[in-house]
Motif scaffolding. Sequence first.
Motif, short mmCIF file in Angstrom:
data_model
loop_
_atom_site.label_atom_id
_atom_site.label_comp_id
_atom_site.label_asym_id
_atom_site.label_seq_id
_atom_site.Cartn_x
_atom_site.Cartn_y
_atom_site.Cartn_z
N ILE A 172 42.03 27.37 50.69
CA ILE A 172 42.45 28.39 49.72
C ILE A 172 42.96 27.77 48.42
CG2 ILE A 172 44.15 30.24 49.29
CD1 ILE A 172 43.61 31.25 52.09
N PRO A 173 43.89 26.79 48.45
CA PRO A 173 44.32 26.17 47.18
C PRO A 173 43.15 25.57 46.39
CG PRO A 173 45.78 25.51 48.96
CD PRO A 173 44.62 26.22 49.60
N ALA A 174 42.20 24.98 47.12
CA ALA A 174 41.04 24.37 46.44
C ALA A 174 40.21 25.43 45.72
CB ALA A 174 40.19 23.61 47.44
N LEU A 175 39.98 26.56 46.38
CA LEU A 175 39.18 27.64 45.77
C LEU A 175 39.94 28.30 44.62
CD1 LEU A 175 37.71 29.26 49.02
CD2 LEU A 175 36.42 27.97 47.30
N LEU A 176 41.24 28.49 44.80
CA LEU A 176 42.04 29.09 43.73
C LEU A 176 42.04 28.19 42.49
CD1 LEU A 176 45.08 30.48 45.76
CD2 LEU A 176 43.26 31.81 44.68
N GLN A 177 42.07 26.88 42.71
CA GLN A 177 41.98 25.93 41.60
C GLN A 177 40.63 26.06 40.89
OE1 GLN A 177 44.50 24.02 40.66
NE2 GLN A 177 43.39 23.08 38.95
N GLY A 178 39.57 26.33 41.71
CA GLY A 178 38.24 26.49 41.13
C GLY A 178 38.13 27.69 40.19
N LEU A 219 47.98 34.48 49.48
CA LEU A 219 47.58 34.93 48.14
C LEU A 219 48.76 34.92 47.17
CD1 LEU A 219 45.20 36.16 46.46
CD2 LEU A 219 46.07 38.41 47.09
N TYR A 220 49.96 35.04 47.72
CA TYR A 220 51.14 35.23 46.87
C TYR A 220 52.01 33.98 46.75
CZ TYR A 220 49.78 40.06 47.85
OH TYR A 220 49.06 41.23 47.99
N THR A 221 51.58 32.86 47.37
CA THR A 221 52.39 31.62 47.37
C THR A 221 52.60 31.09 45.96
OG1 THR A 221 51.43 31.09 49.52
CG2 THR A 221 52.59 29.33 48.38
N ASP A 222 51.53 31.08 45.18
CA ASP A 222 51.59 30.60 43.79
C ASP A 222 51.68 31.82 42.86
OD1 ASP A 222 51.12 29.65 41.23
OD2 ASP A 222 49.59 28.21 41.86
N ALA A 223 52.77 31.92 42.12
CA ALA A 223 53.02 33.11 41.28
C ALA A 223 52.00 33.27 40.16
CB ALA A 223 54.43 33.04 40.70
N THR A 224 51.23 32.21 39.85
CA THR A 224 50.27 32.30 38.75
C THR A 224 48.93 32.90 39.20
OG1 THR A 224 49.36 30.08 39.13
CG2 THR A 224 51.28 30.24 37.68
N VAL A 225 48.73 33.04 40.52
CA VAL A 225 47.43 33.47 41.03
C VAL A 225 47.12 34.93 40.69
CG1 VAL A 225 46.09 33.93 43.14
CG2 VAL A 225 47.32 31.76 42.89
N ILE A 226 48.07 35.84 40.96
CA ILE A 226 47.81 37.27 40.74
C ILE A 226 47.49 37.56 39.28
CG2 ILE A 226 48.74 39.62 40.95
CD1 ILE A 226 48.03 38.30 43.64
N PRO A 227 48.31 37.08 38.31
CA PRO A 227 47.94 37.36 36.90
C PRO A 227 46.59 36.78 36.50
CG PRO A 227 49.84 35.87 37.04
CD PRO A 227 49.61 36.42 38.40
N HIS A 228 46.24 35.62 37.08
CA HIS A 228 44.94 35.04 36.74
C HIS A 228 43.80 35.89 37.32
CE1 HIS A 228 42.12 32.04 35.42
NE2 HIS A 228 41.65 31.87 36.66
N LEU A 229 43.99 36.40 38.53
CA LEU A 229 42.98 37.28 39.12
C LEU A 229 42.83 38.56 38.29
CD1 LEU A 229 43.77 36.93 42.95
CD2 LEU A 229 41.74 36.07 41.75
N MET A 230 43.94 39.09 37.81
CA MET A 230 43.88 40.29 36.95
C MET A 230 43.05 40.00 35.70
SD MET A 230 45.54 42.80 38.39
CE MET A 230 46.75 43.03 39.69
N ALA A 231 43.24 38.80 35.14
CA ALA A 231 42.50 38.42 33.92
C ALA A 231 41.00 38.27 34.21
CB ALA A 231 43.06 37.12 33.37
N LEU A 232 40.68 37.83 35.43
CA LEU A 232 39.26 37.62 35.78
C LEU A 232 38.53 38.93 36.06
CD1 LEU A 232 39.49 34.52 38.17
CD2 LEU A 232 38.57 34.56 35.84
#
Length: 635
Positions: free
Chosen positions: A95-101, A131-144
């Motif tokens: 999951i971290p690897a894919l989120l980094q991608g 999904l919620y471990t890194d606080a930057t993930v949700i806003p980035h998904l919203m942007a995508l």
Amino acid sequence: MGHGSSPWWGNYNPTNLMMQPKKIVQYIIDMKNAVIGNNKQKANLIVLGAVPRLLYLLQQETSSTELKTECAVVLGSLAMGTENNVKSLLDCHIIPALLQGLLSPDLKFIEACLRCLRTIFTSPVTPEELLYTDATVIPHLMALLSRSRYTQEYICQIFSHCCKGPDHQTILFNHGAVQNIAHLLTSVSYKVRMQALKCFSVLAFENPQVSMTLVNVLVDGELLPQIFVKMLQRDKPIEMQLTSAKCLTYMCRAGAIRTDDNCIVLKTLPCLVRMCSKERLLEERVEGAETLAYLIEPDVELQRIASITDHLIAMLADYFKYPSSVSAITDIKRLDHDLKHAHELRQAAFKLYASLGANDEDIRKKLILIILCRCLHSLSRSVQQLRTSFQDHAVWKPLMKVLQNAPDEILVVASSMLCNLLLEFSPSKEPILESGAVELLCGLTQSENPALRVNGIWALMNMAFQAEQKIKADILRSLSTEQLFRLLSDSDLNVLMKTLGLLRNLLSTRPHIDKIMSTHGKQIMQAVTLILEGEHNIEVKEQTLCILANIADGTTAKELIMTNDDILQKIKYYMGHSHVKLQLAAMFCISNLVWNEEEGSQERQDKLRDMGIVDILHKLSQSPDSNLCDKQYLM
């Protein structure tokens, strides 16, 4: 690949292959083609340690975008295998690897990473907290969400599966989920619309803050509740109808929509009742009943409306009929499916029963009455119970009272029980006849409800079996020949078959046959002709020929056949039919017409011989079928 041999990917070192970029891309593409749809190959690949290698290539800055994308595709394919596959991927920190991608500027790579993440997060073994471990993930998904219809579909699906409880709802809400997802409800892609809808259903569940916001959101000039109402119309896919109904239900329970609002009373509630019908899939019926139970639970008026909508209470009784005996015999896969969902169906039915009877005493009485009727109906299938308990306690008396004045859903069950109480060996049959059952049952045959017509005619059929002439005359008088022939042209096959069964039971015993045919012969022969000429199945025509055989057994009644050349030609035609059942039934007619011991038998035999029927009988006597070659039919 032979058994025992190692696949090529078990021997390579990715650092060596880095020197040959084109070659490694082709290797990964070959790997992808090898594992698609093949769980065994997927498991082999994981055991051979391919996952860390694929993740290594995925994260290497020197890897080309094409290579990274192909690696993400293969990882996604592995994730679509078994739950153990997903666990192996999680253990490798996929999951971290894919989120980094997802930080890549390349859209195809982003979509491949999201597709793989979607597959992993929708697996029951994946903790949604990841999904919620890194606080930057949700806003980035919203942007995508704005990048493509695929990013929209995958991200919405991830959100809807990973939103479990108020904390997750708050995170998504605070990062603009409502505003970012609302416009997707008008997407040209059905999948995007559907996943956006599912997002709103999980966001609104037991959440007044989200629900109050949703009720005021405008999309292309339309309020969100109006869009949901459009999505639950009958012409929309069932999945969309059901999810839209859930959105409106949750908003209503959260206080954002009034319980007396038309979108709830006239749209949402009827839609959920439709989902409970036996035409729907088992999963849809479970979801429909549970959602409806949740909607009406606190509101007595909604409970009253639901209790009288589309025979809901009777529909729920069908939830207890799985697995069915038919599926147990004919379809093992269906039986397995039924067993799996049987407990869910029962649980959903009990929840809805509880909600329906939560506040109103009249509804409780109705529920109790129908449950009692169904219980007694089941018991009435036992010969022992009919001869003992049902007689000792005179069950027929309260049953007759119920049948006088009850809603259709109770009438259907009560009349089904009456069919059993009117069987020949039931001690209750005589007192029921004396209490005016004939007229009551004839009335049921005129119902608009097919189930009531079937039960009415079925009970009359049981009543007429080996009955006295007086009872048969009462049935014919109360039913009327006009209604009898209306039933013979009924569009419901069950009604037609039971009506033929009634006619066959009425036309039994020679004096009865002659008496009935002397007064109703012309109409009965006309009806028989129409059925034999019509587009009916084998069973209907067989039953009709059996009626003719009964008529042919009468002393005077048989002349109605012998003087009707059209009927005789039809009997001759069915003697040569390709279906043995129809041949046999037609031969029974001939046998009864020419029986040697009866007056006029020689004249009848001569006429049938002139028609060529004797020749057909001789041909059939050579048949390999033992029934058809029975010599007793020969003249």
